[in-house]
Motif scaffolding. Structure first.
Motif, PDB file in Angstrom:
ATOM      1  N   GLY A  48       0.826  -1.202   0.000  1.00 18.80           N
ATOM      2  CA  GLY A  48       0.000   0.000   0.000  1.00 18.80           C
ATOM      3  C   GLY A  48       0.862   1.254   0.000  1.00 18.80           C
ATOM      4  O   GLY A  48       2.062   1.212   0.277  1.00 18.80           O
ATOM      5  N   ILE A  49       0.247   2.371  -0.330  1.00 15.70           N
ATOM      6  CA  ILE A  49       0.960   3.649  -0.391  1.00 15.70           C
ATOM      7  C   ILE A  49       0.968   4.269   1.003  1.00 15.70           C
ATOM      8  O   ILE A  49      -0.076   4.300   1.669  1.00 15.70           O
ATOM      9  CB  ILE A  49       0.279   4.592  -1.393  1.00 15.70           C
ATOM     10  N   PRO A  50       2.108   4.751   1.478  1.00 14.64           N
ATOM     11  CA  PRO A  50       2.154   5.378   2.808  1.00 14.64           C
ATOM     12  C   PRO A  50       1.123   6.487   2.936  1.00 14.64           C
ATOM     13  O   PRO A  50       0.885   7.247   1.992  1.00 14.64           O
ATOM     14  CB  PRO A  50       3.582   5.932   2.888  1.00 14.64           C
ATOM     15  N   SER A  51       0.510   6.585   4.103  1.00 17.75           N
ATOM     16  CA  SER A  51      -0.579   7.540   4.315  1.00 17.75           C
ATOM     17  C   SER A  51      -0.154   8.974   4.037  1.00 17.75           C
ATOM     18  O   SER A  51      -0.942   9.781   3.528  1.00 17.75           O
ATOM     19  CB  SER A  51      -1.110   7.422   5.749  1.00 17.75           C
ATOM     20  N   GLU A  52       1.106   9.300   4.328  1.00 16.96           N
ATOM     21  CA  GLU A  52       1.552  10.681   4.130  1.00 16.96           C
ATOM     22  C   GLU A  52       1.710  11.032   2.647  1.00 16.96           C
ATOM     23  O   GLU A  52       1.818  12.216   2.292  1.00 16.96           O
ATOM     24  CB  GLU A  52       2.882  10.930   4.852  1.00 16.96           C
ATOM     25  N   LEU A  53       1.688  10.023   1.768  1.00 13.06           N
ATOM     26  CA  LEU A  53       1.819  10.279   0.333  1.00 13.06           C
ATOM     27  C   LEU A  53       0.497  10.148  -0.421  1.00 13.06           C
ATOM     28  O   LEU A  53       0.413  10.552  -1.579  1.00 13.06           O
ATOM     29  CB  LEU A  53       2.837   9.317  -0.290  1.00 13.06           C
ATOM     30  N   GLN A  54      -0.511   9.575   0.205  1.00  5.93           N
ATOM     31  CA  GLN A  54      -1.731   9.214  -0.519  1.00  5.93           C
ATOM     32  C   GLN A  54      -2.411  10.405  -1.189  1.00  5.93           C
ATOM     33  O   GLN A  54      -2.964  10.271  -2.281  1.00  5.93           O
ATOM     34  CB  GLN A  54      -2.702   8.503   0.421  1.00  5.93           C
ATOM     35  N   ASP A  55      -2.395  11.566  -0.561  1.00 11.30           N
ATOM     36  CA  ASP A  55      -3.043  12.742  -1.144  1.00 11.30           C
ATOM     37  C   ASP A  55      -2.152  13.460  -2.138  1.00 11.30           C
ATOM     38  O   ASP A  55      -2.580  14.443  -2.752  1.00 11.30           O
ATOM     39  CB  ASP A  55      -3.460  13.725  -0.039  1.00 11.30           C
ATOM     40  N   ARG A  56      -0.893  12.987  -2.298  1.00 13.31           N
ATOM     41  CA  ARG A  56       0.048  13.724  -3.141  1.00 13.31           C
ATOM     42  C   ARG A  56       0.661  12.873  -4.243  1.00 13.31           C
ATOM     43  O   ARG A  56       1.596  13.315  -4.899  1.00 13.31           O
ATOM     44  CB  ARG A  56       1.178  14.300  -2.267  1.00 13.31           C
ATOM     45  N   ASP A  82      -7.082   3.885  -4.908  1.00 12.07           N
ATOM     46  CA  ASP A  82      -7.589   3.424  -3.621  1.00 12.07           C
ATOM     47  C   ASP A  82      -6.539   2.481  -3.049  1.00 12.07           C
ATOM     48  O   ASP A  82      -6.114   1.540  -3.734  1.00 12.07           O
ATOM     49  CB  ASP A  82      -8.925   2.696  -3.811  1.00 12.07           C
ATOM     50  N   THR A  83      -6.079   2.740  -1.841  1.00  9.82           N
ATOM     51  CA  THR A  83      -4.982   1.935  -1.304  1.00  9.82           C
ATOM     52  C   THR A  83      -5.160   1.649   0.176  1.00  9.82           C
ATOM     53  O   THR A  83      -5.750   2.456   0.906  1.00  9.82           O
ATOM     54  CB  THR A  83      -3.630   2.645  -1.539  1.00  9.82           C
ATOM     55  N   ARG A  84      -4.664   0.506   0.569  1.00  9.94           N
ATOM     56  CA  ARG A  84      -4.615   0.103   1.979  1.00  9.94           C
ATOM     57  C   ARG A  84      -3.550  -0.988   2.083  1.00  9.94           C
ATOM     58  O   ARG A  84      -3.120  -1.532   1.051  1.00  9.94           O
ATOM     59  CB  ARG A  84      -5.974  -0.416   2.456  1.00  9.94           C
ATOM     60  N   PRO A  85      -3.098  -1.318   3.269  1.00  6.58           N
ATOM     61  CA  PRO A  85      -2.079  -2.371   3.389  1.00  6.58           C
ATOM     62  C   PRO A  85      -2.538  -3.672   2.729  1.00  6.58           C
ATOM     63  O   PRO A  85      -3.630  -4.162   3.011  1.00  6.58           O
ATOM     64  CB  PRO A  85      -1.923  -2.534   4.906  1.00  6.58           C
ATOM     65  N   GLY A  86      -1.728  -4.195   1.837  1.00  8.89           N
ATOM     66  CA  GLY A  86      -2.060  -5.441   1.145  1.00  8.89           C
ATOM     67  C   GLY A  86      -2.766  -5.258  -0.175  1.00  8.89           C
ATOM     68  O   GLY A  86      -2.965  -6.237  -0.910  1.00  8.89           O
ATOM     69  N   MET A  87      -3.162  -4.012  -0.536  1.00 13.22           N
ATOM     70  CA  MET A  87      -3.879  -3.800  -1.798  1.00 13.22           C
ATOM     71  C   MET A  87      -3.778  -2.337  -2.225  1.00 13.22           C
ATOM     72  O   MET A  87      -4.029  -1.432  -1.435  1.00 13.22           O
ATOM     73  CB  MET A  87      -5.349  -4.172  -1.636  1.00 13.22           C
ATOM     74  N   THR A  88      -3.396  -2.137  -3.489  1.00 10.45           N
ATOM     75  CA  THR A  88      -3.470  -0.813  -4.107  1.00 10.45           C
ATOM     76  C   THR A  88      -4.168  -0.977  -5.447  1.00 10.45           C
ATOM     77  O   THR A  88      -3.824  -1.864  -6.234  1.00 10.45           O
ATOM     78  CB  THR A  88      -2.078  -0.197  -4.301  1.00 10.45           C
ATOM     79  N   ASP A  89      -5.155  -0.125  -5.696  1.00  7.92           N
ATOM     80  CA  ASP A  89      -5.978  -0.218  -6.906  1.00  7.92           C
ATOM     81  C   ASP A  89      -5.966   1.135  -7.612  1.00  7.92           C
ATOM     82  O   ASP A  89      -6.544   2.101  -7.124  1.00  7.92           O
ATOM     83  CB  ASP A  89      -7.407  -0.618  -6.522  1.00  7.92           C
ATOM     84  N   PHE A  90      -5.275   1.202  -8.756  1.00  6.93           N
ATOM     85  CA  PHE A  90      -5.345   2.380  -9.612  1.00  6.93           C
ATOM     86  C   PHE A  90      -6.451   2.142 -10.632  1.00  6.93           C
ATOM     87  O   PHE A  90      -6.455   1.114 -11.320  1.00  6.93           O
ATOM     88  CB  PHE A  90      -4.017   2.627 -10.327  1.00  6.93           C
ATOM     89  N   ARG A  91      -7.379   3.096 -10.718  1.00  9.24           N
ATOM     90  CA  ARG A  91      -8.507   2.952 -11.640  1.00  9.24           C
ATOM     91  C   ARG A  91      -8.458   4.058 -12.686  1.00  9.24           C
ATOM     92  O   ARG A  91      -8.412   5.237 -12.353  1.00  9.24           O
ATOM     93  CB  ARG A  91      -9.832   3.018 -10.889  1.00  9.24           C
ATOM     94  N   MET A  92      -8.452   3.669 -13.949  1.00 12.81           N
ATOM     95  CA  MET A  92      -8.505   4.619 -15.048  1.00 12.81           C
ATOM     96  C   MET A  92      -9.888   4.581 -15.665  1.00 12.81           C
ATOM     97  O   MET A  92     -10.393   3.512 -16.016  1.00 12.81           O
ATOM     98  CB  MET A  92      -7.451   4.275 -16.104  1.00 12.81           C
ATOM     99  N   LEU A  93     -10.515   5.740 -15.791  1.00 10.53           N
ATOM    100  CA  LEU A  93     -11.832   5.862 -16.424  1.00 10.53           C
ATOM    101  C   LEU A  93     -11.693   6.666 -17.700  1.00 10.53           C
ATOM    102  O   LEU A  93     -11.131   7.770 -17.697  1.00 10.53           O
ATOM    103  CB  LEU A  93     -12.816   6.565 -15.485  1.00 10.53           C
TER     104      LEU A  93
END
Length: 363
Positions: free
Chosen positions: A306-314, A348-359
């Motif tokens: 997963g992406i570190p919480s401090e980076l998720q918004d950036r 969308d990310t959390r420990p054990g899973m990161t999901d990049f969605r392209m629309l």
């Protein structure tokens, strides 16, 4: 343009409600008894009932707190306000109830006296988030373009001066230092060129099959990681072709998949790293405040930390990287290319899973 509506009160032309079909929110028109006389496609999706079934039904019956809505409806009939907003809950058989923001509007000079607009609270938050992403990406593009141009000219002068100085040096051992200047100037030049790529490169538009894009990326990444990484195909073969720049879209998917593979380095060494490429057709999608009946939904899902919480918004900000030595441009360029296709890239990310969605909108 209005047309005569046989269900409208005698002597009144029936309004043309076709514009409501382009909205992302559910819109219902009520008569003086609170019965539904028109509902758009998003209302059909929200209530999970066809427009034909909704017609002439009492709207308040669909709500857990229908009495509150009926009270607002009566006030609108009495012209006590122009519009009123309230939170309500829709009960759906066999499903979780859904919370909505309801705006009740008193209509004047229309055959039907009340309009009700409904927005899912979760959907509203999603729309707000997408708007922020679009605004942020636009600001980032302008910043990067201006910054790149400001750096480019003095950088060329710096490199040229180092070359002239090197030619004048009597001691050949000192050229080691001028070479450092030249090499670092070249490295910065490469970075600046990458910043300017989305604004310089012409788009080459053709018919694109998203699964050909995915297969190209899959073969490239598996060649880089021949052991310990599995890339799973989960394709919806009904996804139609669409017009786009195939090379740009390959770059988008490649940037995202490579990022995922780099985040999986520990699992790759353990032999259980997995990336899923999933395609689906999404319906009634809002992108940049515009409604599309169909959209391509491409997910790149990994089982990493997963992406570190401090980076998720950036993560889509330029020069922000979660790994040492990263340029922080891969996702910024990917978002730019996707937005040039009128689409959106989100995560969308959390420990054990990161999901990049392209629309991307489909024809």
């Amino acid at each position: 343009m209005n047309s005569l509506d046989p269900t409208a009160p005698s002597g009144h032309p029936g309004p043309d409600f076709s514009a409501f079909e382009m909205l992302g929110s559910a819109v219902l028109i009520l008569d003086e008894d609170g019965l539904i006389r028109h509902a758009n496609a998003p209302a059909e999706d929200l209530f999970e009932v066809s427009v034909r079934q909704l017609y002439a039904m009492p709207l308040c019956d669909f709500f857990r707190d229908g009495d509150e809505l009926y009270k607002s409806f009566q006030e609108a009939i009495s012209q006590r306000f122009a519009d009123k907003r309230q939170m309500l809950t829709i009960d759906r058989i066999g499903r979780e109830p859904v919370q909505v923001t309801a705006t009740v509007v008193a209509l004047q000079g229309h055959p039907w006296p009340v309009l009700v607009e409904l927005r899912e609270v979760e959907q509203q938050l999603k729309v707000d988030r997408e708007e922020r992403l679009l605004e942020q990406a636009q600001a980032n593009r302008e910043l990067l373009r201006n910054l790149a141009h400001e750096i480019k000219n003095p950088l060329g002068g710096l490199r040229g001066a180092a070359q002239l100085l090197e030619a004048e040096l009597a001691d050949a051992s000192l050229t080691e230092y001028t070479q450092v200047i030249i090499q670092e100037a070249d490295r910065l030049q490469t970075l600046v060129d990458r910043l300017l790529v989305p604004h310089r490169a012409p788009r080459i538009v053709s018919d694109v099959n998203i699964h050909e894009v995915c297969e190209r990326v899959r073969s490239l990444v598996l060649a880089e990681y021949p052991r310990g990484l599995r890339i799973v195909r989960d394709y919806d073969t009904s996804v139609p072709e669409f017009r786009g720049d195939k090379s740009q879209l390959i770059q988008v998917v490649l940037n995202v998949v490579r990022n995922a593979a780099e985040a999986l380095h520990e699992r790759i060494s353990e032999g259980d790293a997995e990336i899923i490429l999933r395609t689906r057709v999404a319906r009634q999608v809002i992108l940049a405040k515009q409604r599309f009946k169909l959209a391509l939904e491409l997910h790149v899902v990994d089982n990493g930390p997963g992406i570190p919480s401090e980076l998720q918004d950036r993560i889509f900000h330029p020069l922000v990287s979660g790994r040492e030595g990263g340029s922080g441009l891969g996702l910024t360029l990917a978002q730019t290319f996707v937005q040039q296709h009128e689409g959106l890239l989100e995560c969308d990310t959390r420990p054990g899973m990161t999901d990049f969605r392209m629309l991307l909108p489909l024809p």
